[in-house]
Motif scaffolding. Structure first.
Motif, PDB file in Angstrom:
ATOM      1  N   LEU A   1       2.494  -4.758   2.178  1.00  0.00           N
ATOM      2  CA  LEU A   1       1.781  -5.186   3.386  1.00  0.00           C
ATOM      3  C   LEU A   1       2.744  -5.452   4.540  1.00  0.00           C
ATOM      4  O   LEU A   1       2.454  -5.129   5.691  1.00  0.00           O
TER       5      LEU A   1
ATOM      6  N   ASP B   1       2.569  -3.475   7.943  1.00  0.00           N
ATOM      7  CA  ASP B   1       2.427  -4.203   9.206  1.00  0.00           C
ATOM      8  C   ASP B   1       3.478  -3.749  10.220  1.00  0.00           C
ATOM      9  O   ASP B   1       3.209  -3.675  11.415  1.00  0.00           O
ATOM     10  N   ARG B   2       4.653  -3.429   9.719  1.00  0.00           N
ATOM     11  CA  ARG B   2       5.755  -3.040  10.605  1.00  0.00           C
ATOM     12  C   ARG B   2       5.643  -1.586  11.072  1.00  0.00           C
ATOM     13  O   ARG B   2       5.900  -1.273  12.238  1.00  0.00           O
TER      14      ARG B   2
ATOM     15  N   TYR C   1       2.899   0.812  10.225  1.00  0.00           N
ATOM     16  CA  TYR C   1       1.606   1.501  10.302  1.00  0.00           C
ATOM     17  C   TYR C   1       1.107   1.593  11.745  1.00  0.00           C
ATOM     18  O   TYR C   1       1.271   0.677  12.542  1.00  0.00           O
TER      19      TYR C   1
END
Length: 205
Positions: A139, A143-144, A146
Motif C-alpha cells: 500500500l 500510494d507513492r 500509483y
C-alpha cells in the motif's frame, strides 16, 4: 505472512498474491495459487485461513457459475461483489469465514473495477487494495507510485516494486508470487515471480 494486492489501470485490473501455504513455522507449499478465476472476466484473490479461503472462494465460484447457467447472463462485477459480501455477512452471524477478498472484474458497460471485501463483510470499491502483512509495504508503494490510467507495463512494474519491497522488509517474506490480470480480453495469468529465478531474493549471509 500473506500478501495479496491489486490495482486498477487503464482498462484492466491487475492482482498479485504470494503462493506460500504456511502453518505456524512450517511451509507446506510454495506454489499455492490464491487467485481464482470466477468466470471469463472476473478474478478473486483471497487471504486468510487456508481451509476457509479455499472453501469460500470455491463456493462463490460455483454460485456465480450457477447464476449464469440459470439465467443465461453472467453477474456483473458489482453484483458478484455484493453477493460475496452478503455471504460473508450471513456467515458472520453463524460460523464466520476467516477470509479477506479482492474481487476484480471487467464489464463492457462500466470497464474495470476492484472491490475490497474483508472478513467482517465490509465492501468498498477501490482503485488499489491489499491484505496481509505485505499490505503495509504494498500500500505504501502504491500510494507513492500509483496514478489513474496506468498502462499495463507501468502496472506490472509497480507490482514488481511491491514484491521487491515485501521481500526486503518482511522478516519472513514469501518467496514466490503469482500475477493475474483481467481486461476486455478476459482473465489470465501474467507471470510467476520466483525468487530463485528472478534474481531479487535476499542474499545469504
Amino acid at each position: 505472512m500473506e500478501s495479496v494486492f491489486g490495482l486498477v489501470g487503464n482498462g484492466f485490473v491487475i492482482v498479485a498474491a504470494d503462493t506460500s501455504a504456511v502453518h505456524s513455522i512450517l511451509v507446506h507449499k510454495s506454489n499455492e495459487d490464491k487467485i481464482m478465476v470466477l468466470d471469463s472476466h472476473k478474478l478473486v484473490a483471497a487471504s486468510g485461513e487456508p481451509g476457509d479461503r479455499v472453501q469460500f472462494t470455491e463456493y462463490i465460484q460455483k454460485n456465480v457459475a450457477l447464476y449464469q447457467f440459470r439465467n443465461g447472463i453472467p453477474l456483473t462485477t458489482a453484483a458478484a461483489a455484493n453477493f460475496t459480501r452478503g455471504e460473508l455477512a450471513t456467515a458472520l452471524r453463524k460460523n464466520p469465514y476467516s477470509v479477506n477478498v479482492l474481487l476484480a472484474g471487467y464489464d463492457k458497460e462500466t470497464g474495470p473495477s476492484l472491490y475490497y471485501i474483508d472478513y467482517i463483510a465490509t465492501l468498498h470499491k477501490v482503485e488499489k487494495g491489499a491484505f496481509g502483512y505485505g499490505s503495509y509495504f504494498s500500500l505504501a508503494m502504491m500510494d507513492r507510485h500509483y496514478h489513474s490510467g496506468m498502462t499495463e507495463e507501468e502496472a506490472i512494474d509497480l507490482v514488481d516494486k511491491c514484491i521487491l519491497e515485501i521481500r526486503s522488509r518482511l522478516v519472513v517474506a514469501p518467496p514466490n508470487f503469482v500475477i493475474k490480470i483481467v481486461d476486455k480480453n478476459g482473465a489470465r495469468e501474467v507471470a510467476w515471480r520466483e525468487s530463485i529465478k528472478d534474481g531479487v531474493s535476499v542474499p545469504s549471509a
